[in-house]
Write an enzyme that holds these catalytic residues in place. Sequence first.
Site, PDB file in Angstrom:
ATOM      1  N   SER A 186       1.068   1.512  -1.771  1.00  0.00           N
ATOM      2  CA  SER A 186       0.418   1.274  -0.486  1.00  0.00           C
ATOM      3  C   SER A 186       1.312   0.705   0.589  1.00  0.00           C
ATOM      4  O   SER A 186       0.997   0.801   1.772  1.00  0.00           O
ATOM      5  CB  SER A 186      -0.785   0.348  -0.679  1.00  0.00           C
ATOM      6  N   HIS A 214      -5.185   4.730  -2.905  1.00  0.00           N
ATOM      7  CA  HIS A 214      -4.730   5.348  -1.659  1.00  0.00           C
ATOM      8  C   HIS A 214      -4.517   6.849  -1.796  1.00  0.00           C
ATOM      9  O   HIS A 214      -4.092   7.498  -0.836  1.00  0.00           O
ATOM     10  CB  HIS A 214      -3.444   4.667  -1.183  1.00  0.00           C
ATOM     11  N   LYS A 244     -11.826   2.971   1.020  1.00  0.00           N
ATOM     12  CA  LYS A 244     -10.737   3.446   1.886  1.00  0.00           C
ATOM     13  C   LYS A 244     -11.121   4.799   2.467  1.00  0.00           C
ATOM     14  O   LYS A 244     -11.862   4.874   3.431  1.00  0.00           O
ATOM     15  CB  LYS A 244      -9.424   3.456   1.106  1.00  0.00           C
TER      16      LYS A 244
END
Length: 397
Positions: A186, A214, A244
């Site tokens: 990340s 991610h 996310k």
Amino acid sequence: MTSRTFAAFLQRSLEELKEQGLYNSIEPLEGPNGPTIAIRGRELVNLSSNNYLGLATDERLVEAAVRAARAWGAGSGAVRTINGTLRLHEELEAKLAAFKGTEAAVSFPSGFACNMAAISAVMSPGDAILSDELNHASIIDGIRLTKSTTIRYRHSDMDDLRAKAREARDSGKYEKIMVVTDGVFSMDGDLAKLPDIVEIAEACDLIVYVDDAHGSGVLGGGAGTAKHFGLSDKIDLQIGTLSKAVGVVGGYVAGSRELVDWLKARSRPFLFSTALPPAAVGASIAAIELLQESRELQERLWRNAAYLQQGLRALGFSVGATETPITPCMIGSEETTQLFSRRLYEEGVYAKAIVFPTVPRGTGRVRNMPSAAHTTEQLDAALAAYAKVGRELRLIP
């Protein structure tokens, strides 16, 4: 405060953080977390959100959340094993399993909770865990709970991993050995070398654990890094978040039916945390359905990321080794990084400084997260601010 010692400790420690440029101030938003945000009456181009696809403010998800709350209530009312499991949770988990290409999935209150739950439920003191040195803090904390032997390997160094895996296997000291990695790292935006990791795992009988926080929603048509590399059937545990790219809150573990049954029986965050609220579950279901129907949002995200990264490189900035929309602008010292971020803020761009201990000392960067919701005009405004501040601080020509 009753303890003078405690008060002195807090005051001294906070002052030290500020002197070292490591203190992180928190600015509350005055509206939704979209491509632009409002702080203290100012509108800023937002490059700090993990809302990759813009779904956090998507009206379709908002409506789905409202419908679920009206039908099922504001909260789930209990932990999953008592009577907090709603049919809505099972619907979400079935959709997640289909989306990830696994037999089953189980949801948790957060992605952090997933790593605390899954690693500690699977690994024990007589085991060993091979962990990439740049793994996320939640992975590190999950490993600590196991009391397993931790063997760190150099970041994405497959020769180092291979040697340490063979040594651990040949020692005969461990009942089980697991290799744990982020799918997307990340802070730098680079990908784990999953094909090599799987090859090493098959040769050394390793459990393969990928935290795809991610990667989910971003790579592999949204299904993540395992799908991106064509390895969905080779990863024992796939961890993802709903907070996310999915745009809501929560996390999940996907894998075999036996794994999910074991986690429901033995993982402490599942056993002792109230289930995700219906609104979050309903919105997450809507998001997964959108991702299954179309890749338009992912394509837009990648176009915007390429545009921003090319613009920063053209100005003379380094964006490191990123292979994803995560766009670090490498600065260096903690003090300069913090100053750079503050000046961007003054120029109308919200891009947070990332410094030690999140990254090693001397590798401070401003981390940019372009989204599918950004317009070209907004990205151009951000690049103009980067150009102005970069020249002012003599970081670029």
